[in-house]
Motif scaffolding. Structure first.
Motif, PDB file in Angstrom:
ATOM      1  N   GLY A 133       0.833  -1.197   0.000  1.00  0.00           N
ATOM      2  CA  GLY A 133       0.000   0.000   0.000  1.00  0.00           C
ATOM      3  C   GLY A 133       0.866   1.243   0.000  1.00  0.00           C
ATOM      4  O   GLY A 133       2.072   1.198  -0.297  1.00  0.00           O
ATOM      5  N   THR A 134       0.279   2.383   0.334  1.00  0.00           N
ATOM      6  CA  THR A 134       1.042   3.627   0.401  1.00  0.00           C
ATOM      7  C   THR A 134       2.121   3.530   1.474  1.00  0.00           C
ATOM      8  O   THR A 134       1.839   3.153   2.611  1.00  0.00           O
ATOM      9  CB  THR A 134       0.105   4.804   0.705  1.00  0.00           C
ATOM     10  N   GLN A 149      -5.132  -2.248  -0.267  1.00  0.00           N
ATOM     11  CA  GLN A 149      -5.851  -1.044  -0.702  1.00  0.00           C
ATOM     12  C   GLN A 149      -6.671  -1.266  -1.974  1.00  0.00           C
ATOM     13  O   GLN A 149      -7.327  -0.332  -2.441  1.00  0.00           O
ATOM     14  CB  GLN A 149      -4.870   0.110  -0.880  1.00  0.00           C
ATOM     15  N   SER A 150      -6.617  -2.457  -2.528  1.00  0.00           N
ATOM     16  CA  SER A 150      -7.467  -2.838  -3.661  1.00  0.00           C
ATOM     17  C   SER A 150      -7.761  -4.321  -3.527  1.00  0.00           C
ATOM     18  O   SER A 150      -7.020  -5.050  -2.853  1.00  0.00           O
ATOM     19  CB  SER A 150      -6.762  -2.561  -4.997  1.00  0.00           C
ATOM     20  N   ASP A 279     -10.104   7.186  -4.091  1.00  0.00           N
ATOM     21  CA  ASP A 279      -9.121   7.926  -3.291  1.00  0.00           C
ATOM     22  C   ASP A 279      -8.360   7.048  -2.305  1.00  0.00           C
ATOM     23  O   ASP A 279      -7.134   7.086  -2.224  1.00  0.00           O
ATOM     24  CB  ASP A 279      -9.803   9.071  -2.540  1.00  0.00           C
ATOM     25  N   LYS A 280      -9.077   6.252  -1.539  1.00  0.00           N
ATOM     26  CA  LYS A 280      -8.432   5.448  -0.509  1.00  0.00           C
ATOM     27  C   LYS A 280      -7.703   4.234  -1.083  1.00  0.00           C
ATOM     28  O   LYS A 280      -6.914   3.605  -0.381  1.00  0.00           O
ATOM     29  CB  LYS A 280      -9.465   4.994   0.522  1.00  0.00           C
TER      30      LYS A 280
END
Length: 336
Positions: A133-134, A149-150, A279-280
């Motif tokens: 993720g980020t 995140q996906s 966005d997230k």
């Protein structure tokens, strides 16, 4: 492990990275069985475009990674399995998440279960930098928290955990390689670099793209291929997760500008809403720490830093500019 005199199965050998990997193994003189997705056209994917001498040296098995019986049959007689077969398109995972669980999680279970039962000497399972993720810290080490995140990244986290559970539960000899943002010839146009190149190569100067601010660690495909082979050869990699990345961070926007420079094109970018992730779900930052790959497998990127990225992009552009290759892409539509 010395791969000479070993039978090597490459799952997903019809795809982008898998086809390059299968070809390189053959060029090195190894005995390769290529697992490709069965289809009624008898297509071997990108392997159809391999040199005739390479195709003749490959043993091709058509099947479906979701079918445990076919997977087991493909793995019989193999010493090493390099498991790349997966669904990887992030936007399509929003559309059909169930397929990602079947392919990525269950498909991996099929591989490691057969490996355990058949006594395979080594399995290298393919992860992805998307599981991080980020970035919460950079550069990202293998100890970074995992963040789904996906649906795609969640399925790959599940696949990674399934693979490693067979190492911890049954001592199945499994290594996990975690490539960062591989690019190069044959990559799907769902990815940013081929998207930009194909639009420019087809004459467009107004590029339809998504978000430009996220950063990525782009890894040229031949560096990734060498990473797979290095991890397979390293006995110290068993039971380990190993990042394979360039250790160079660049924004998507700066990458677009570099491609335009390489192609001598003046371009503008038009943001299309359909190309933006929720966005997230957007992974804002990726930057690989690759020290472990060097320490355990002796691997280092040959296309590192800004100069390495530019060299890799130039090679990629040359391939895409070949009319026979460019015709395989539909640059005028959004490919999820």
């Amino acid at each position: 492990m010395d791969l000479k005199n070993k039978k090597i199965l490459v799952t997903g050998a019809d795809g982008f990275i898998g086809s390059h990997l299968a070809e390189e193994l053959v060029l090195r003189g190894y005995d390769v069985r290529a697992f490709v997705l069965y289809n009624s056209f008898n297509s071997w994917g990108w392997l159809d475009r391999a040199q005739p001498e390479i195709r003749k040296s490959l043993e091709v098995f058509s099947g479906d990674i979701r079918d445990p019986h076919g997977v087991r049959q493909a793995m019989k007689g193999c010493d090493v399995v390099l498991h790349l077969a997966a669904l990887i398109a992030i936007p399509y995972s929003y559309h059909s998440p169930d397929t990602y669980v079947d392919t990525n999680v269950k498909g991996t279970l099929n591989v490691v279960q057969a490996a355990r039962d058949l006594g395979v000497s080594r399995v290298v399972h393919t992860s992805t930098s998307e599981v991080y993720g980020t970035a919460r810290f950079v550069p990202i080490t293998e100890e970074h928290p995992l963040q789904g995140q996906s649906p795609y990244s969640a399925s790959k986290i599940g696949a990674d955990q399934m693979a490693m559970s067979f190492y911890t539960s049954f001592n199945t000899p499994i290594s996990i390689i975690r490539p960062f943002n591989t690019y190069g010839p044959r990559q799907s146009a769902r990815a940013i670099i081929p998207t930009v190149i194909t639009q420019i190569a087809n004459g467009s100067r107004s590029l339809k793209l998504g978000a430009l601010h996220p950063t990525r660690d782009f890894n040229f495909v031949m560096d990734t291929v060498r990473g797979f082979i290095a991890v397979a050869e390293s006995d110290r990699s068993v039971g380990e997760v190993i990042n394979v990345g360039s250790n160079y961070e660049i924004s998507v926007g700066d990458t677009v500008r570099m491609i335009a420079e390489v192609m001598n094109a003046d371009v503008e970018v038009v943001t299309e809403q359909v190309r933006l992730r929720p966005d997230k779900s957007e992974v804002e930052r990726l930057w690989a720490e690759n020290r472990k790959a060097k320490e355990l497998a002796g691997w280092e990127p040959q296309y590192a830093g800004r100069d390495g990225l530019r060299r890799g992009l130039a090679e990629t552009v040359t391939w895409f500019r070949n009319p026979d290759n460019l015709r395989a892409y539909k640059s005028d539509i959004y490919n999820i």
